[in-house]
Design an enzyme around this catalytic site. Structure first.
Site, mmCIF file in Angstrom:
data_model
loop_
_atom_site.group_PDB
_atom_site.id
_atom_site.type_symbol
_atom_site.label_atom_id
_atom_site.label_comp_id
_atom_site.label_asym_id
_atom_site.label_seq_id
_atom_site.Cartn_x
_atom_site.Cartn_y
_atom_site.Cartn_z
ATOM 1 N N LYS A 60 17.567 25.041 -54.253
ATOM 2 C CA LYS A 60 17.380 25.632 -52.921
ATOM 3 C C LYS A 60 16.097 25.088 -52.295
ATOM 4 O O LYS A 60 15.068 24.984 -52.988
ATOM 5 C CB LYS A 60 17.308 27.159 -53.067
ATOM 6 C CG LYS A 60 17.283 27.924 -51.767
ATOM 7 C CD LYS A 60 17.278 29.437 -52.033
ATOM 8 C CE LYS A 60 17.309 30.249 -50.757
ATOM 9 N NZ LYS A 60 17.274 31.711 -51.016
ATOM 10 N N SER A 86 20.865 34.261 -48.667
ATOM 11 C CA SER A 86 20.375 33.068 -48.032
ATOM 12 C C SER A 86 20.588 31.791 -48.858
ATOM 13 O O SER A 86 20.448 30.695 -48.309
ATOM 14 C CB SER A 86 18.876 33.217 -47.758
ATOM 15 O OG SER A 86 18.169 33.342 -48.965
ATOM 16 N N SER A 145 19.987 37.399 -52.253
ATOM 17 C CA SER A 145 20.297 36.026 -51.839
ATOM 18 C C SER A 145 20.832 35.109 -52.916
ATOM 19 O O SER A 145 21.270 34.002 -52.599
ATOM 20 C CB SER A 145 19.066 35.378 -51.223
ATOM 21 O OG SER A 145 18.937 35.804 -49.903
HETATM 22 N N1 GLN Z 1 19.829 38.986 -46.804
HETATM 23 C C1 GLN Z 1 18.582 39.604 -47.126
HETATM 24 C C2 GLN Z 1 17.594 39.323 -46.030
HETATM 25 O O1 GLN Z 1 17.992 38.826 -45.053
HETATM 26 C C3 GLN Z 1 18.088 39.100 -48.451
HETATM 27 C C4 GLN Z 1 17.537 37.751 -48.381
HETATM 28 C C5 GLN Z 1 17.075 37.229 -49.697
HETATM 29 O O2 GLN Z 1 17.384 37.776 -50.748
HETATM 30 N N2 GLN Z 1 16.273 36.194 -49.634
HETATM 31 O O3 GLN Z 1 16.446 39.596 -46.118
#
Ligand code: GLN
Length: 486
Positions: free
Chosen positions: A79, A154, A178
């Site tokens: 990532k 994400s 994420s």
């Molecule tokens: N979807 C969640 C957010 O928007 C979690 C994101 C993540 O785990 N990086 O914050």
């Protein structure tokens, strides 16, 4: 079977028995990428040239009989929030365009040490803020199961690379789900380790009290293999714990008879897709047939988790992202009349809408007069959420829930309504607030052919039991073997 269809342990076996070379494996993946990446758009960058060099060096060392490490010749995707020395790291943000880290994250050092071949950096929601990868400042990644749908986020790029056979495995990061939510939406395995289990040195910080790095893989064994490599104490990360590191693969294949599985009432809620509920309930039946004992439990503060997370995470983000101001990293607004104009111009230009929204929310929650009402209160509720889990884990070893309330949604379906987007994390964020480990693995498909994810949550530092249970379930089912041709 094509080489690119194999995961980590499948390739490991061939490489270790010298049936294939690292170069052959790599070229199979590069060819696959050339054919399929144009449909999926999962990579920020494919580091093919560097990878060919790495594979060639490894093959020479293997031929000499050197000890090359457990991941020798295995191509992985990372990532783009994890710093890679000499290779651009953008967090899929325009503000970091042109930023080339001068050092490797600790997980990168560990992976290189183990012999991994870096295949590329994957697309993500900008600074890991999002649940669909649509917040990337560069491109929209497609779900390999249905190119009109999101891969989740994400870590959507990492999930899609694994699901589309563009790499043998990947790393993601998980602040509120994420790793697990995109794993669920793409039909792969994603593991968020306990807070402190994996070093975050070199992970660009989103919300430092929640962030963890973890594996995203084709099956449970691969997750255990990657976790073995990236776990351990790191003096460079003060939150990394100094605990012995077990061999996580040793947990695979252990009997699950008499393991107690807690099923929280609060996770079977209205608004959840009935197909997700049915698949989850069927998974419970499978585990019971293997000898595990399911029991209803309660996590009474669950309903406050989303609100608590969006206060804590935005507050920390507003502070962490203050460093992106045009001075040290990435782009700088040209021809600003003074320093302040340079800061604001750079941030105005460099950050996308969701990142700006989070910075404003977080700054507000921390500001004088609101700190007690919002941020401090959120910290208190966070403690209650953690205590819910402590209580629950007196009665069971593992908690079972769906990973996400629905299967993959359509591109654009939730982009105009941040709140419904935030609700895609309703089942995953409590684990980050409590610091406990969680894994998502495939447990079925919707009528439309989209994968459904099952989430298992464990006691702090008990990734072993999660892997043990997940492996037992995986052995008894074949969801993880399904593929949709691309
Ligand atoms: N979807 C969640 C957010 O928007 C979690 C994101 C993540 O785990 N990086 O914050």
């Amino acid at each position: 079977m094509e080489l690119y269809e194999l995961g980590i342990h499948g390739l490991q076996e061939l490489l270790q028995r010298r049936k294939v070379t690292a170069g052959e494996v790599l070229r199979a993946f590069l060819k696959r990428i050339a054919q399929v990446e144009g449909k999926v758009h999962a990579f920020m960058a494919v580091t093919g040239r560097e990878a060919l060099g790495m594979a060639a060096r490894l093959d020479r060392r293997i031929a000499r009989g050197d000890d090359v490490g457990p991941l020798a010749g295995i191509p992985l995707a990372i990532k783009d929030v994890i710093c890679t020395q000499g290779i651009p790291t953008t967090c899929s943000s325009k503000i970091l365009e042109g930023f080339i880290p001068p050092y490797d994250a600790t997980v990168m050092k560990q992976l290189y040490q183990a012999g991994m071949v870096l295949l590329g950096k994957t697309n993500m929601d900008e600074f890991a803020m999002g649940s669909s990868t649509e917040n990337s400042g560069y491109k929209v990644t497609r779900n390999p199961w249905d190119l009109g749908r999101v891969p989740g986020g994400s870590s959507g790029g990492s999930a899609a690379t694994v699901a589309a056979d563009l790499c043998a495995g990947a790393l993601g990061s998980d602040t509120g789900g994420s790793i697990r939510q995109p794993a669920a939406l793409c039909g792969i395995v994603g593991l968020k380790p306990t807070y402190g289990r994996v070093s975050r040195y070199g992970l660009v910080a989103f919300a430092s009290s929640l962030d963890q790095i973890g594996p995203m893989t084709k099956d449970v064994r691969d997750a255990a293999i990657l976790l073995n490599v990236i776990t351990g104490h790191d003096p460079c990360d003060s939150t990394s714990v100094n605990l012995p590191v077990p061999d996580y693969t040793a947990a695979l294949g252990r009997e699950i008879t008499n393991l107690r599985i807690g099923i929280p009432d609060e996770y079977f809620v209205e608004g959840m897709d009935p197909e997700v509920e049915t698949a989850t309930r069927q998974a419970i039946t499978v585990l019971e047939s293997l000898g595990a004992k399911a029991e209803r439990i309660t996590l009474p503060h669950t309903e406050y988790a989303v609100a608590t997370y969006y206060l804590v995470a935005t507050a920390e983000a507003s502070s962490n992202l203050a460093r992106f101001d045009g001075v040290k990293y990435g782009i700088r607004a040209p021809e600003s009349k003074d320093l302040l104009a340079m800061y604001t111009g750079t941030r105005q230009e460099g950050f996308g809408a969701e990142v700006k929204r989070r910075i404003m929310l977080g700054t507000y929650a921390l500001s004088a007069g609101y700190y007690d009402a919002y941020y401090l209160k959120a910290l208190k509720v966070r403690t209650l959420i953690r205590k819910d889990f402590e209580e629950a884990f007196k009665r069971c070893e593992v908690i079972l829930t769906p990973t996400a309330p629905t299967a993959a949604f359509r591109l654009g379906e939730k982009t105009d309504d941040p709140l419904t987007m935030y609700l895609s994390d309703i089942f995953t964020i409590s684990a980050n607030l409590a610091g406990i480990p969680g894994i998502s693995l495939p447990c079925g498909f919707t009528q439309a052919g989209l994968p459904i994810g099952l989430q298992l949550l464990g006691k702090p530092f008990d990734e072993e039991t999660l892997l043990q249970l997940a492996f037992a379930y995986e052995q008894a089912t074949d969801w993880h073997k399904r593929k949709r041709p691309l």
